[in-house]
Design a protein around this motif. Structure first.
Motif, PDB file in Angstrom:
ATOM      1  N   PHE A  40       0.777  -1.211   0.090  1.00 25.98           N
ATOM      2  CA  PHE A  40       0.093   0.067  -0.112  1.00 25.98           C
ATOM      3  C   PHE A  40       1.016   1.181  -0.108  1.00 25.98           C
ATOM      4  N   ASP A  41       1.930   1.289   0.609  1.00 27.11           N
ATOM      5  CA  ASP A  41       2.672   2.593   0.827  1.00 27.11           C
ATOM      6  C   ASP A  41       3.471   2.740  -0.404  1.00 27.11           C
ATOM      7  N   ASP A  42       3.818   1.587  -1.177  1.00 28.80           N
ATOM      8  CA  ASP A  42       4.519   1.881  -2.620  1.00 28.80           C
ATOM      9  C   ASP A  42       3.466   2.352  -3.583  1.00 28.80           C
ATOM     10  N   ARG A  43       2.231   2.277  -3.319  1.00 32.28           N
ATOM     11  CA  ARG A  43       1.087   3.071  -4.160  1.00 32.28           C
ATOM     12  C   ARG A  43       0.538   4.069  -3.708  1.00 32.28           C
ATOM     13  N   ASP A  44       1.288   4.564  -2.577  1.00 34.66           N
ATOM     14  CA  ASP A  44       0.681   6.157  -2.065  1.00 34.66           C
ATOM     15  C   ASP A  44      -0.448   5.939  -1.422  1.00 34.66           C
TER      16      ASP A  44
END
Length: 187
Positions: A40-44
């Motif tokens: 999720f973090d990688d996809r903002d």
């Protein structure tokens, strides 16, 4: 100076053997949640990432609570390795569905531990697990609700992020009545 002697694993009751295994399950769950958070973090998607990073820390704390219980009962905590985790996903629904399945599996494992404690007349073990049983009801309900929200959003992750920010605020702090951890708690 004499060091305390702890019970070797081969001399343990079924309850303690299962509790040692559960430590590994909890650490595996922590790693799995961390992988979900990073996705999720990688996809903002910062709100969903925050929820799963927090879940990762909670699972780590659950493992350390179990280690503290073992230490307090003079059981050598041979920490098991972490199991395999999933890291390849196509869409957010898959991650939340995995989290729900994981919580359902952990619930079954904790129930089995409680059943064995009762079967072995290990009243302190059974009492220790009561907090975890209550925690699992909350965890399954939370992931079930989050999955429903993701499905209702129909791919609109902005709506999901808004809902998570509003309905799932960061509630850091020690859970009321939670067992003590081995080492510092991070929740």
């Amino acid at each position: 100076m004499t060091l305390r002697t702890r019970t070797p694993e081969r001399g343990l009751s079924k309850f303690y053997r299962l509790l040692l295994e559960q430590v590994g399950h909890e650490f595996t769950a922590s790693h799995q949640y961390f992988a979900l958070a990073a996705w999720f973090d990688d996809r903002d998607l910062q709100q969903l990432a925050r929820v799963f990073y927090r879940q990762s820390l909670e699972e780590r704390d659950h493992a350390t609570m179990m280690v503290r219980y073992l230490l307090d009962n003079e059981v050598a905590p041979a920490i098991p390795g972490v199991g395999a985790i999933e890291t390849e996903f196509g869409e957010p629904r898959e991650l939340v569905a995995l989290a729900l399945r994981q919580e359902q599996r952990v619930t079954d494992q904790i129930r089995e531990l409680a059943r064995v404690a009762r079967e072995e007349n290990d009243y302190t073990g059974e009492q220790f697990l009561n907090w975890f049983l209550q925690e699992q009801v909350e965890e399954v309900a939370t992931m079930s609700t989050l999955l429903n929200i993701v499905e209702r959003a129909g791919g609109n992750l902005f709506d999901v992020e808004t809902w998570v920010a509003r309905e799932m605020p960061d509630t850091a702090g020690e859970a009321s009545g939670a067992p003590e951890t081995a080492g510092p708690s991070v929740s």
